[in-house]
Write a protein that holds these residues in place. Structure first.
Motif, PDB file in Angstrom:
ATOM      1  N   LEU A  82     -43.160 -36.334   5.723  1.00 44.68           N
ATOM      2  CA  LEU A  82     -43.346 -36.240   7.167  1.00 44.68           C
ATOM      3  C   LEU A  82     -44.682 -35.627   7.544  1.00 44.68           C
ATOM      4  N   LEU A  83     -45.381 -35.050   6.563  1.00 42.20           N
ATOM      5  CA  LEU A  83     -46.639 -34.355   6.839  1.00 42.20           C
ATOM      6  C   LEU A  83     -47.791 -35.121   6.206  1.00 42.20           C
ATOM      7  N   PRO A  84     -48.721 -35.610   7.008  1.00 49.39           N
ATOM      8  CA  PRO A  84     -49.799 -36.452   6.477  1.00 49.39           C
ATOM      9  C   PRO A  84     -50.717 -35.741   5.496  1.00 49.39           C
ATOM     10  N   SER A  85     -50.810 -34.423   5.569  1.00 46.37           N
ATOM     11  CA  SER A  85     -51.735 -33.701   4.689  1.00 46.37           C
ATOM     12  C   SER A  85     -51.018 -32.946   3.575  1.00 46.37           C
ATOM     13  N   ALA A  86     -49.740 -33.221   3.365  1.00 48.02           N
ATOM     14  CA  ALA A  86     -48.985 -32.506   2.340  1.00 48.02           C
ATOM     15  C   ALA A  86     -49.592 -32.729   0.963  1.00 48.02           C
ATOM     16  N   ARG A  87     -49.659 -31.652   0.170  1.00 44.62           N
ATOM     17  CA  ARG A  87     -50.262 -31.723  -1.162  1.00 44.62           C
ATOM     18  C   ARG A  87     -49.203 -31.816  -2.261  1.00 44.62           C
ATOM     19  N   THR A  88     -47.950 -31.975  -1.894  1.00 50.32           N
ATOM     20  CA  THR A  88     -46.854 -31.984  -2.847  1.00 50.32           C
ATOM     21  C   THR A  88     -45.798 -32.963  -2.393  1.00 50.32           C
ATOM     22  N   SER A  89     -44.944 -33.354  -3.318  1.00 51.54           N
ATOM     23  CA  SER A  89     -43.811 -34.211  -2.967  1.00 51.54           C
ATOM     24  C   SER A  89     -42.565 -33.387  -2.687  1.00 51.54           C
ATOM     25  N   GLU A  90     -42.648 -32.074  -2.945  1.00 56.21           N
ATOM     26  CA  GLU A  90     -41.527 -31.183  -2.699  1.00 56.21           C
ATOM     27  C   GLU A  90     -41.427 -30.836  -1.211  1.00 56.21           C
TER      28      GLU A  90
END
Length: 237
Positions: A82-90
């Protein structure tokens, strides 16, 4: 747009804004900050990077009875997709705050208005809140005036720089407003007198400690600053 951390609106199917999510790893000085504030830029009061979301929740919990108008805030994990800049799949943890909305009402940041538009009682209550919490980031963008059919109300938002370990970076936008110089009412004085500095400090210490995110050497200092600030407010009121 004025913030220095990652901020995302949670919307309904029709586009109406429901809440605001702030991921812990996108806060100022955190490794995933999307605005480039990944070093010491933006750090205040020895606050541990990545714990701003906890402070947002604590501010809501310690605004007893919603007295100063802090919107409902909880800690929540959201799917990284849901977050375009997320650095993880968790799942990503952060603060989720109710978006201020009311039928027929508008929201305006206080720095876009003359101070005369702000209800004096709201200014005094927010002042009490900020003095207790030793807010290090109460600028004009973190106070929103809601105007609608039922009148105007000033709301405080963004409390990630509250509960610092020292008083080096305090910031109170309202300090320069004439409403801040008006006397407390009896009801306001009763509220101030009812505050339990020791209980609030114990809550904050335990809340930060149980999260596992805060610096163990910082937590006791943050709690003691809250206690001292509350006692100073009560003595001066």
């Amino acid at each position: 747009d004025e913030g220095v951390g990652g901020t995302y609106f949670i919307t309904a199917h029709d586009g109406a804004r429901l809440a605001v999510f702030k991921p812990s790893d996108e806060e100022p000085c955190a490794a995933g900050n999307p605005r480039g504030y990944t070093g010491s830029d933006g750090q205040k009061g020895d606050i541990t990077p990545g714990t701003g979301y906890l402070r947002e929740v604590a501010a809501c919990r310690l605004d007893h009875g919603g007295w100063a108008g802090v919107p409902e805030t909880i800690a929540m994990r959201l799917p990284a997709r849901l977050l375009p800049s997320a650095r993880t799949s968790e799942p990503v943890i952060g603060s989720l705050q109710r978006f201020l909305s009311a039928p027929g009402a508008t929201l305006t940041a206080s720095w876009d208005l003359a101070p005369g538009a702000f209800p004096p009682a709201d200014v005094r209550r927010i002042g009490v809140l900020d003095l207790r919490f030793c807010n290090s980031d109460r600028h004009g963008g973190n106070l929103l005036l809601q105007r609608g059919p039922d009148g105007a109300k000033l709301f405080p938002i963004d409390h990630s720089y509250c509960f610092p370990a020292n008083l080096a970076d305090l910031e109170f936008e309202w300090l320069y407003w004439p409403q801040a110089k008006t006397p407390f009412t009896e009801e306001e004085l009763t509220y101030i007198e009812s505050l339990d500095a020791d209980a609030d400090a114990r809550f904050l210490h335990q809340f930060l400690a149980e999260s596992g995110a805060a610096d163990a050497t910082c937590e006791p200092r943050c709690a003691e600053v809250l206690r001292a600030a509350t006692l100073a407010l009560q003595a001066g009121a």
